[in-house]
Design a protein around this motif. Structure first.
Motif, short mmCIF file in Angstrom:
data_model
loop_
_atom_site.label_atom_id
_atom_site.label_comp_id
_atom_site.label_asym_id
_atom_site.label_seq_id
_atom_site.Cartn_x
_atom_site.Cartn_y
_atom_site.Cartn_z
N ARG A 44 -28.11 41.36 33.37
CA ARG A 44 -27.53 41.56 34.69
C ARG A 44 -28.25 42.63 35.49
NH1 ARG A 44 -21.07 41.67 34.76
NH2 ARG A 44 -21.63 42.06 36.93
N PRO A 60 -31.68 48.19 43.13
CA PRO A 60 -31.32 47.35 41.98
C PRO A 60 -31.94 47.90 40.69
CG PRO A 60 -33.04 46.29 43.26
CD PRO A 60 -32.62 47.50 44.04
N THR A 70 -22.66 41.64 42.54
CA THR A 70 -23.89 41.52 41.73
C THR A 70 -23.69 40.66 40.49
OG1 THR A 70 -23.38 43.64 40.64
CG2 THR A 70 -24.88 43.70 42.51
N SER A 95 -27.73 45.71 38.01
CA SER A 95 -26.76 46.70 38.50
C SER A 95 -27.38 47.42 39.68
CB SER A 95 -26.39 47.69 37.39
OG SER A 95 -27.53 48.39 36.95
N LEU A 96 -26.57 48.17 40.42
CA LEU A 96 -27.06 48.83 41.63
C LEU A 96 -26.77 50.32 41.58
CD1 LEU A 96 -25.98 46.29 44.41
CD2 LEU A 96 -28.24 46.57 43.40
#
Length: 246
Positions: free
Chosen positions: A179, A171, A205, A181-182
């Protein structure tokens, strides 16, 4: 630094805020507010500190939060309004927030109708052809070491084919601080390409957008993540423009 026990005035103000916050939530197991001040500071329009903690709090999109903690330093208020239970800030204040989401609660949210509606009818291209994807099942494992493992079963409508995918990712924090994100480390599944994986991951996500946790008058900006075994710990900066009251 140890603080003196709250007096009757502190407890009364704290109770008003507790009730105000409770009215803004879908439900909660426990909400506690600890306001500290003294008569001199109160008359001058100052609260020494405000601590807000919650357990089992359910916010937007049927997302349960195991724990949330928001701590401020000195807060400037309108003392005349506060006498009547209306804690009006004279200017915004900064705070630190800590949010804990469990693996079980995230997976429960994946199965709720609101999130399921967002996971159907996803449009993209696969091997140069337009396709429509329905994510039928999704689960998140948190094995520790700051990793996510996401597994999904999805339908490719045009092919009437059900496929499975799993991905291991780290992550990260988006630039706006709202937010998660990955970064994909590895992905497994039949007939996958990177774009397909990213579309699915992005939809899942989106649940962890910090704006889902905002209360009226309280905004959060993410600055640190800890993907621990079985839980996700989110550290955020909070700006409080107004403390919820009834």
């Amino acid at each position: 630094m140890a603080q003196n026990p709250p007096d009757l005035g502190d407890r009364a103000l704290s109770k008003v805020v507790e009730l105000g916050i409770a009215t803004q939530l879908d439900r909660s197991e426990e909400i506690e507010v600890d306001i500290r001040t003294n008569p001199v500071n109160f008359i001058q329009g100052k609260l020494d500190s405000v601590e807000i903690s919650g357990k089992g709090v359910v916010v937007k999109q049927d997302l349960r939060v195991e724990n949330i903690q928001i701590d401020t330093d000195e807060v400037s208020i309108d003392p005349l309004k506060a006498v009547f239970g209306n804690i009006k800030l004279t200017h915004p204040t900064e705070a630190e927030a800590r949010i804990i989401l469990t693996e079980a609660d995230i997976n429960h949210a994946f199965s709720c109708e609101y999130i399921q509606s967002k996971l159907r009818g996803l449009k993209m291209e696969l091997d140069g052809q337009p396709v429509t994807i329905d994510i039928q099942q999704a689960s998140l494992d948190l094995p520790g070491e700051n990793q996510f493992v996401i597994s999904t079963t999805f339908l490719l409508r045009e092919q009437n084919a059900v496929k499975k995918m799993s991905a291991t990712a780290i992550p990260q924090i988006d630039e706006d601080g709202n937010r998660i994100s990955l970064e994909i480390l590895a992905a497994q599944g039949e007939g996958l390409n990177l774009k397909l994986v990213m579309v699915i991951i992005e939809q899942l996500t989106a649940l962890l957008d910090l704006r889902n946790f905002d209360l009226p008058g309280v905004s959060l900006q993410l600055h640190q993540l800890e993907a621990q075994l079985g839980k996700l710990v989110i550290h955020a900066k909070s700006q409080i423009a107004q403390i919820p009251t009834i």
